[in-house]
Design an enzyme around this catalytic site. Structure first.
Site, short mmCIF file in Angstrom:
data_model
loop_
_atom_site.label_atom_id
_atom_site.label_comp_id
_atom_site.label_asym_id
_atom_site.label_seq_id
_atom_site.Cartn_x
_atom_site.Cartn_y
_atom_site.Cartn_z
N GLY A 41 6.08 -1.94 14.58
CA GLY A 41 5.44 -0.71 13.91
C GLY A 41 4.40 -0.18 14.84
N GLU B 208 0.63 -0.98 -0.17
CA GLU B 208 0.00 -0.04 0.03
C GLU B 208 0.89 1.11 -0.05
OE1 GLU B 208 -0.30 -2.69 1.98
OE2 GLU B 208 -2.27 -3.18 2.31
N GLU C 297 -3.27 -6.60 17.23
CA GLU C 297 -1.75 -7.05 16.50
C GLU C 297 -0.97 -7.52 17.62
OE1 GLU C 297 0.83 -4.84 13.87
OE2 GLU C 297 -0.57 -5.45 12.33
O1 F6P Z 1 0.69 -5.46 8.16
C1 F6P Z 1 1.11 -5.38 9.29
C2 F6P Z 1 2.22 -4.51 9.54
O2 F6P Z 1 3.15 -5.30 9.43
C3 F6P Z 1 2.11 -3.67 10.74
O3 F6P Z 1 2.64 -4.47 11.76
C4 F6P Z 1 2.97 -2.46 10.46
O4 F6P Z 1 2.50 -1.34 11.36
C5 F6P Z 1 2.40 -2.28 9.05
O5 F6P Z 1 2.30 -3.43 8.57
C6 F6P Z 1 3.05 -1.16 8.22
O6 F6P Z 1 4.45 -1.87 8.07
P1 F6P Z 1 5.66 -0.82 7.43
O7 F6P Z 1 6.00 0.12 8.33
O8 F6P Z 1 6.90 -1.67 7.35
O9 F6P Z 1 5.12 -0.31 6.03
#
Ligand code: F6P
Length: 554
Positions: A277, A221, A363
């Protein structure tokens, strides 16, 4: 020196002596009503409270006795909570499934202290990054940092998702009172193109700075939104690649991917794999927060976190706010059978706090196996949700008051408002106190009848009561108070996870959906019918979507 930590005990939670005692105790008190408990004990509302670091928690409206608390504290000791707290603060690799230390507490450790991970003092590194963030924030806030065409930055868009979005959004909203109002802040997280389109529709690319926030810098995303933002910027700035350096900065642990994206690593603010995260809003992920409220207020936020950390680390469990809150959640979940916790901030600025807590809590503690990989024999993390008061009262509170489910509530309120307007704050606070009172004590059949209610209507107007709640009060919503509040929940979640014997710091449950989506993406474009090899439902949905696409292309 950091070491890998083995589970503290292989003895299942439900076989610990204190758990067994709690089971017996629960049978004895399960029928007790809060009306009886308060009537029999006039001091209860003063005694079953705790205060630390300027946060007051009234937990007297829980379905507990003093003995419940004693047994829960005993359970905490038998579960090895003290050793686990020490291991976390020391930097041991307590996130065993990812072989990582869990050191969000180092993000707010004062300058000059030392915490070693693999032989490196991480506190010194934290403060180096904070310095760089401060310099950068001051340059942007004063207009010294210019965009590609020489205009000053008037818009800041954070692109990130999960922990790289929810903390920044929540903190921006929570601390808006302290924010630089001449700069517009937006947050883009969803892969749905509408999120980006609406966020930038009234912005001038020449005045817009993007912060690409992603721990891994590989999240689908975020990377897709970042590429779209890049194209949107360059399209308006004459296609000159040099513009990227003036309009994009990155927050990440992954310098290689940041470079690959085209962002100069000189404009990258780093953090470390020992920051989860959902525990990262006080790391460089908080860059948008610092840009909004300024470096001094950001440091106050960190001080608030640190004060609660110290309280959690050092206070005896019987007066330790996060420990008490965590234990009460275990009690409500595992003994009273509650499936959720409603978080109800009576503070408009905390409107995104429940959404933030959803990731932090679910989570972290949405796990079905213990640290040693065995299936748990009890419920773990409850479902957290909520809305700011008083809006919720006119929406879902009906179910909390008179529905068939038990929904423990956390009410959060502040003694002083940041926007004094007539009687608003008195009315707001009267409502929060009234809701907790109504939930606990309800209204009996006799009371309803005494009001002259016709017999047929009486059952509809009875409030059973005996609904548990905590009321959390502080004087004023400041950056420091926000830090304390977030740390209170972080450590409560840790306490819960420790008792349940799970890893609160991994999130393997998000992986499968990501992998399957990557497989489906190319199939949505494919014209070759025969190649779909999913189940019949997924295949049919994909075919239907392809048809919608075809129709819209005609
Ligand atoms: O999909 C869950 C996750 O891994 C979370 O734990 C994290 O906060 C989020 O995606 C975003 O991850 P990143 O900061 O690596 O883009």
């Amino acid at each position: 020196m950091a070491t890998v930590v083995e589970p503290l005990t292989n003895r299942p939670l439900t076989e610990l002596p204190a758990w067994k005692d709690l089971e017996v105790h629960f049978q004895k008190i399960r029928e007790l009503h809060l009306r009886q408990l308060f009537a029999a004990d006039p001091e209860r509302g003063e005694r079953l409270t705790a205060e630390a670091a300027g946060i007051y928690v009234d937990f007297s409206k829980n379905r507990i006795t003093d003995q419940t608390i004693e047994l829960l504290l005993q359970l905490a000791h038998e579960s090895g909570l003290r050793a686990r707290i020490d291991a976390m603060f020391r930097g041991d690799k307590i996130n065993s499934t990812e072989n990582r230390a869990v050191l969000h507490t180092a993000l707010r450790a004062p300058r000059g202290t030392s915490i070693l991970v693999d032989g490196r003092n991480v506190v010194a590194e934290v403060h180096e990054v904070l310095e760089r963030m401060g310099e950068f924030s001051n340059r942007v806030r004063t207009g010294a940092w210019k965009g590609h065409t020489g205009k000053r930055i008037r818009n800041i868009v954070n692109i990130g998702i999960g922990g790289s979005d929810l903390g920044p959004v929540m903190a921006y909203e929570a601390l808006k009172h302290y924010s630089e109002r001449t700069i517009t802040f937006r947050f883009v997280s969803n892969i749905d193109g509408t999120d980006f389109a609406e966020a930038v529709r009234d912005l001038d690319p020449a005045e817009t700075l993007f912060i690409v926030s992603s721990k891994t810098f590989t999240t689908l995303e975020t990377m897709t939104n970042a590429q779209t933002a890049r194209a949107w910027s360059l399209n308006d700035l004459g296609g000159d690649e040099n513009a990227v350096a003036r309009h994009f900065v990155a927050v990440s642990t992954n310098a290689a991917e940041v470079s690959k994206f085209g962002i100069d690593t000189a404009n990258m603010f780093g953090f470390w794999d020992w920051v989860g995260g959902r525990y990262s809003m006080d790391s460089a992920i908080g860059l948008s927060t610092m840009l909004a409220i300024g470096p001094d207020n950001f440091r106050s936020l960190l001080e608030g976190f640190h004060k609660m950390d110290e309280h959690f680390r050092t206070a005896p469990f019987e007066c330790n706010l996060p420990v008490l809150m965590g234990l009460l959640t275990v009690w409500n979940t595992n003994f009273l059978g509650a499936e959720t916790v409603a978080v109800l901030p009576y503070e408009q600025y905390l409107k995104r706090f429940p959404a933030y807590l959803q990731q932090l809590t679910m989570e972290s503690n949405g796990k079905h196996v213990t640290l040693s990989g065995t299936e748990v024999g009890y419920q773990t993390g409850p479902i957290y949700w909520g809305e700011p008061g008083t809006n919720g009262q006119h929406s879902f509170y009906q179910l909390i008051h008179q529905g068939t489910r038990l929904i423990p509530c956390d009410f959060i309120a502040f003694g002083q408002t940041l926007n004094p307007l007539g009687q608003h704050h008195d009315i707001l606070l009267a409502n929060v106190f009234a809701q907790a009172e109504a939930l606990a004590f309800g209204k009996t059949r006799e009371q309803v009848k005494a009001e002259g209610t016709p017999d047929w209507l009486v059952p509809h107007r009875v409030f059973e009561g005996n609904r548990p709640s905590n009321t959390i009060l502080s004087d004023r919503l400041t950056p420091e108070a926000l830090g304390k509040l977030v740390a209170l929940y972080e450590h409560s979640v840790f306490t819960q996870g420790t008792l349940w014997g799970i890893d609160s710091f991994d999130q393997w449950g998000v992986e499968l959906g990501k992998v399957l989506a990557k497989r489906i993406i190319p199939e949505l474009d494919s014209k070759e019918e025969g190649k779909l090899e999913h189940d019949s439902s997924t295949n049919t949905l994909i075919r239907r979507y392809r048809k919608y696409k075809e129709d819209s292309a005609q």
